[in-house]
Motif scaffolding. Structure first.
Motif, PDB file in Angstrom:
ATOM      1  N   GLU A   2       0.575  -1.309   0.090  1.00  0.00           N
ATOM      2  CA  GLU A   2       0.125   0.111   0.041  1.00  0.00           C
ATOM      3  C   GLU A   2       0.871   1.309  -0.137  1.00  0.00           C
ATOM      4  O   GLU A   2       2.092   1.140   0.410  1.00  0.00           O
ATOM      5  N   GLY A   3       0.184   2.373  -0.444  1.00  0.00           N
ATOM      6  CA  GLY A   3       1.019   3.803  -0.399  1.00  0.00           C
ATOM      7  C   GLY A   3      -0.184   4.796  -0.142  1.00  0.00           C
ATOM      8  O   GLY A   3      -1.415   4.525   0.064  1.00  0.00           O
ATOM      9  N   PRO A   4       0.434   5.999   0.215  1.00  0.00           N
ATOM     10  CA  PRO A   4      -0.518   7.296   0.407  1.00  0.00           C
ATOM     11  C   PRO A   4      -1.163   7.354  -0.769  1.00  0.00           C
ATOM     12  O   PRO A   4      -0.805   7.114  -1.904  1.00  0.00           O
ATOM     13  N   TYR A   5      -2.436   7.937  -0.411  1.00  0.00           N
ATOM     14  CA  TYR A   5      -3.385   8.312  -1.698  1.00  0.00           C
ATOM     15  C   TYR A   5      -2.578   9.537  -2.335  1.00  0.00           C
ATOM     16  O   TYR A   5      -2.161  10.549  -1.769  1.00  0.00           O
ATOM     17  N   VAL A   6      -2.785   9.313  -3.599  1.00  0.00           N
ATOM     18  CA  VAL A   6      -2.172  10.378  -4.724  1.00  0.00           C
ATOM     19  C   VAL A   6      -3.216  11.349  -4.663  1.00  0.00           C
ATOM     20  O   VAL A   6      -4.150  11.155  -5.635  1.00  0.00           O
ATOM     21  N   LEU A   7      -3.296  12.591  -4.235  1.00  0.00           N
ATOM     22  CA  LEU A   7      -4.195  13.404  -4.067  1.00  0.00           C
ATOM     23  C   LEU A   7      -4.729  14.107  -5.651  1.00  0.00           C
ATOM     24  O   LEU A   7      -5.815  14.447  -5.851  1.00  0.00           O
ATOM     25  N   SER A   8      -3.615  14.069  -6.558  1.00  0.00           N
ATOM     26  CA  SER A   8      -3.787  14.718  -7.669  1.00  0.00           C
ATOM     27  C   SER A   8      -4.732  13.647  -8.613  1.00  0.00           C
ATOM     28  O   SER A   8      -4.845  14.121  -9.914  1.00  0.00           O
ATOM     29  N   ASP A   9      -4.820  12.483  -8.244  1.00  0.00           N
ATOM     30  CA  ASP A   9      -5.265  11.262  -8.992  1.00  0.00           C
ATOM     31  C   ASP A   9      -6.629  10.807  -8.680  1.00  0.00           C
ATOM     32  O   ASP A   9      -6.886  11.043  -7.775  1.00  0.00           O
ATOM     33  N   ARG A  10      -6.847   9.817  -9.554  1.00  0.00           N
ATOM     34  CA  ARG A  10      -8.218   8.993  -9.194  1.00  0.00           C
ATOM     35  C   ARG A  10      -7.338   7.505  -8.879  1.00  0.00           C
ATOM     36  O   ARG A  10      -6.869   7.077  -9.514  1.00  0.00           O
ATOM     37  N   ARG A  11      -7.985   7.036  -7.739  1.00  0.00           N
ATOM     38  CA  ARG A  11      -7.575   5.730  -7.317  1.00  0.00           C
ATOM     39  C   ARG A  11      -8.352   4.631  -8.398  1.00  0.00           C
ATOM     40  O   ARG A  11      -9.755   4.760  -8.803  1.00  0.00           O
ATOM     41  N   TYR A  12      -7.521   3.818  -8.789  1.00  0.00           N
ATOM     42  CA  TYR A  12      -8.006   2.814  -9.756  1.00  0.00           C
ATOM     43  C   TYR A  12      -8.738   1.788  -8.906  1.00  0.00           C
ATOM     44  O   TYR A  12      -8.110   0.831  -8.064  1.00  0.00           O
ATOM     45  N   ARG A  13      -9.887   1.482  -9.264  1.00  0.00           N
ATOM     46  CA  ARG A  13     -10.872   0.354  -8.571  1.00  0.00           C
ATOM     47  C   ARG A  13     -10.648   0.245  -7.020  1.00  0.00           C
ATOM     48  O   ARG A  13     -10.714   1.599  -6.568  1.00  0.00           O
ATOM     49  N   ASP A  14     -10.404  -0.556  -6.375  1.00  0.00           N
ATOM     50  CA  ASP A  14     -10.175  -0.767  -5.123  1.00  0.00           C
ATOM     51  C   ASP A  14      -8.482  -0.678  -4.568  1.00  0.00           C
ATOM     52  O   ASP A  14      -8.251  -0.983  -3.375  1.00  0.00           O
ATOM     53  N   SER A  15      -7.851  -0.597  -5.426  1.00  0.00           N
ATOM     54  CA  SER A  15      -6.358  -0.370  -5.251  1.00  0.00           C
ATOM     55  C   SER A  15      -5.704   0.326  -4.425  1.00  0.00           C
ATOM     56  O   SER A  15      -6.146   1.529  -4.206  1.00  0.00           O
ATOM     57  N   LYS A  16      -4.809  -0.136  -3.589  1.00  0.00           N
ATOM     58  CA  LYS A  16      -4.199   0.836  -2.441  1.00  0.00           C
ATOM     59  C   LYS A  16      -3.096   1.328  -3.017  1.00  0.00           C
ATOM     60  O   LYS A  16      -2.142   2.070  -2.229  1.00  0.00           O
ATOM     61  N   VAL A  17      -2.467   1.280  -4.296  1.00  0.00           N
ATOM     62  CA  VAL A  17      -1.120   1.312  -4.751  1.00  0.00           C
ATOM     63  C   VAL A  17      -1.287   2.092  -6.268  1.00  0.00           C
ATOM     64  O   VAL A  17      -0.328   2.841  -6.708  1.00  0.00           O
ATOM     65  N   LEU A  18      -2.584   1.952  -6.985  1.00  0.00           N
ATOM     66  CA  LEU A  18      -2.698   2.396  -8.335  1.00  0.00           C
ATOM     67  C   LEU A  18      -3.397   3.610  -8.480  1.00  0.00           C
ATOM     68  O   LEU A  18      -4.794   3.595  -8.097  1.00  0.00           O
ATOM     69  N   PHE A  19      -2.978   4.642  -9.132  1.00  0.00           N
ATOM     70  CA  PHE A  19      -3.739   5.858  -9.530  1.00  0.00           C
ATOM     71  C   PHE A  19      -3.374   6.421 -10.933  1.00  0.00           C
ATOM     72  O   PHE A  19      -2.411   6.061 -11.265  1.00  0.00           O
ATOM     73  N   TYR A  20      -4.275   7.150 -11.405  1.00  0.00           N
ATOM     74  CA  TYR A  20      -4.063   7.632 -12.754  1.00  0.00           C
ATOM     75  C   TYR A  20      -4.686   9.183 -12.891  1.00  0.00           C
ATOM     76  O   TYR A  20      -5.485   9.576 -12.118  1.00  0.00           O
TER      77      TYR A  20
END
Length: 480
Positions: free
Chosen positions: A108-126
């Protein structure tokens, strides 16, 4: 500094270098806590290599710590790896492949505020942004990056602390049940409605009780807000902590901003009842953030008080009546600060970060409050927190021996108190690390210009930890 990889993919009849990515498009960000970085690197890199997709990653643990630190810009934080799919089809396929690859892993990692989380992933954002964007030189020498709209217009490529697509771009996962930061969290300055994402309410109600009415400060670790407790109608301050930000490690223990906020709540409870410490009200978690609620006290920052036109001493010491107005305030404030620190120490707590940023003062009554107890420690604290206290403080207010110890001592607060009073005379303490001898030079010069020598004596006594002697100077001064 980045570890930047351009992938060479195998091809029939030999090898080929993949084409450079386009200037803009959807990019994938992989977020990581320090403990999971190597595992995530091992999981993500083979997928990128097999797909012939360019990526970059933080070069070492130090750089990852900077990326996730408290002082990092919120729009840039959390991005351990960035992947650059060459087009939208590859992006859609690749992020799903990475999701399947990482879904069963304890990462897991911190939420990337500039992005949208992909599905329920704790590490993938776009997000949609520039890969090799056009740049424009600004008048101050900095550069701004831009996206190019379909009609050729340049649009600023902003890394905002919330997800926003350019108006001409459609989110390919708009119908997906992806979990995004709820719009009623106050990641945006509440006092600036124009800056909020569309649809965000004017005020946020946290824990069904605390009505957020504005922002006092922001950091990557979380904001500080003011509002009202609907249960009591009293004014409150709400401090926010985001998971896995501002991480540091002591032995096998990893501490993040949430741990430190919980620790601050414990310190406030130890000090509860002291009239100069805000009363702790609540500690709770909402969504993925943790919030500390405390009584709001009224006052101005300590440094702002001494910078007021009718108070400031240097550089106006030669003006008639300036010293005479300064001395009674200095004497009263010095006595109050000493008594406040003594009462804190009597509870077994060392403040650790005593600076003009962490004291509020009433301009009329000179009543003061200590605020921000993140670095404060108690003798019962675990070793990791005791060690943290020595590392976190304000430059110019840190005891010279502090970094060589594994815990804070009362002398750290007394040295900080000396520099606090010094800053009321002339705010030059941040430079003493460059030339320690300047401490005496400034004070000697000001005494020569008419400042009472007792000011220098009080500061010198506290610098050396001679608290009783400093109190005697003040007592004799009052009787004079």
């Amino acid at each position: 500094m980045w570890l930047h990889a351009r992938i060479v993919a195998g091809a029939a009849g030999g090898s080929r270098r993949t084409a450079l990515p386009p200037t803009q498009g959807f990019k994938i960000h992989v977020s990581s806590a320090p403990a999971h970085a190597e595992r995530l690197f091992d999981l993500v890199v083979p997928v990128c290599v097999e797909s012939g997709v360019e990526f970059k990653a933080a070069a070492d643990p130090v750089m990852l710590g900077v990326i996730n630190s408290k002082t990092q810009e919120r729009g840039f934080s959390g991005k351990f790896m960035t992947v650059y799919p060459p087009d939208e089809d590859v992006f859609v396929t690749l992020i799903e492949t990475l999701h399947r690859r990482t879904a069963g892993e304890a990462v897991e990692g911190p939420y990337v505020l500039s992005d949208r989380r992909y599905r329920d992933s704790k590490v993938l954002f776009y997000r949609y942004g520039g890969f090799r964007p056009p740049r424009r030189l600004n008048i101050d020498g900095t550069q701004s990056t831009f996206l190019v709209s379909p009609d050729g217009t340049y649009v600023a490529d902003e890394r905002l602390p919330y997800f926003r697509l350019p108006p001409w771009v459609r989110d390919p996962f708009a119908e997906e049940p992806a979990e995004a930061a709820p719009q009623d969290t106050t990641e945006e300055p509440a006092e600036d409605p124009a800056a909020r994402p569309a649809g965000e309410p004017a005020a946020t109600l946290l824990n069904g009780r605390y009505r957020i009415e504005g922002a006092l400060a922001f950091s990557n670790a979380g904001g500080v807000y003011h509002g009202t407790d609907d249960a009591t109608r009293g004014p409150v301050v709400v401090k926010e902590a985001r998971r896995l930000t501002n991480c540091w490690t002591s032995g096998d223990r990893t501490v993040d901003s949430v741990d430190m906020l919980r620790h601050e709540y414990d310190v406030l409870r130890r000090l509860e009842g002291l009239e100069f410490v805000p009363r702790p009200v609540d500690l709770f978690r909402e969504w993925e953030h943790t919030f500390l609620v405390e009584e709001r006290v009224d006052g101005i920052a300590f440094h702002d008080f001494w910078a007021q036109d009718d108070v400031i001493l240097a550089p106006y010491i030669r003006r008639e009546g300036r010293v005479e107005r300064f001395v009674p305030r200095f004497r009263e404030v010095a006595g109050r600060v000493i008594r406040m620190i003594e009462q804190v120490h009597a509870r077994g707590v060392v403040l650790g970060d005593l600076s003009p940023n962490n004291i509020l003062i009433d301009s009329e009554t000179l009543r003061m409050w200590f605020i921000d107890f993140e670095s404060a420690v108690h003798g019962d604290d675990e070793a990791a927190l005791l060690a943290y206290g020595t590392r976190w403080g304000t430059p110019g207010f840190l005891h010279p021996d502090r970094a060589s110890r594994d815990r804070l001592l009362p002398c750290d607060d007394w040295y900080a108190a000396a520099m606090l009073l010094y800053s009321s005379v002339v705010p030059a303490t941040a430079f003493f690390a460059l030339n320690p001898l300047a401490q005496d030079l400034f004070l000697d010069e000001l005494v020569a210009l008419g400042m009472p020598a007792r000011v220098r004596s009080v500061v010198s006594c506290l610098t050396a930890g001679r608290v009783e002697e400093a109190k005697s100077v003040l007592a004799g001064w009052e009787d004079a």
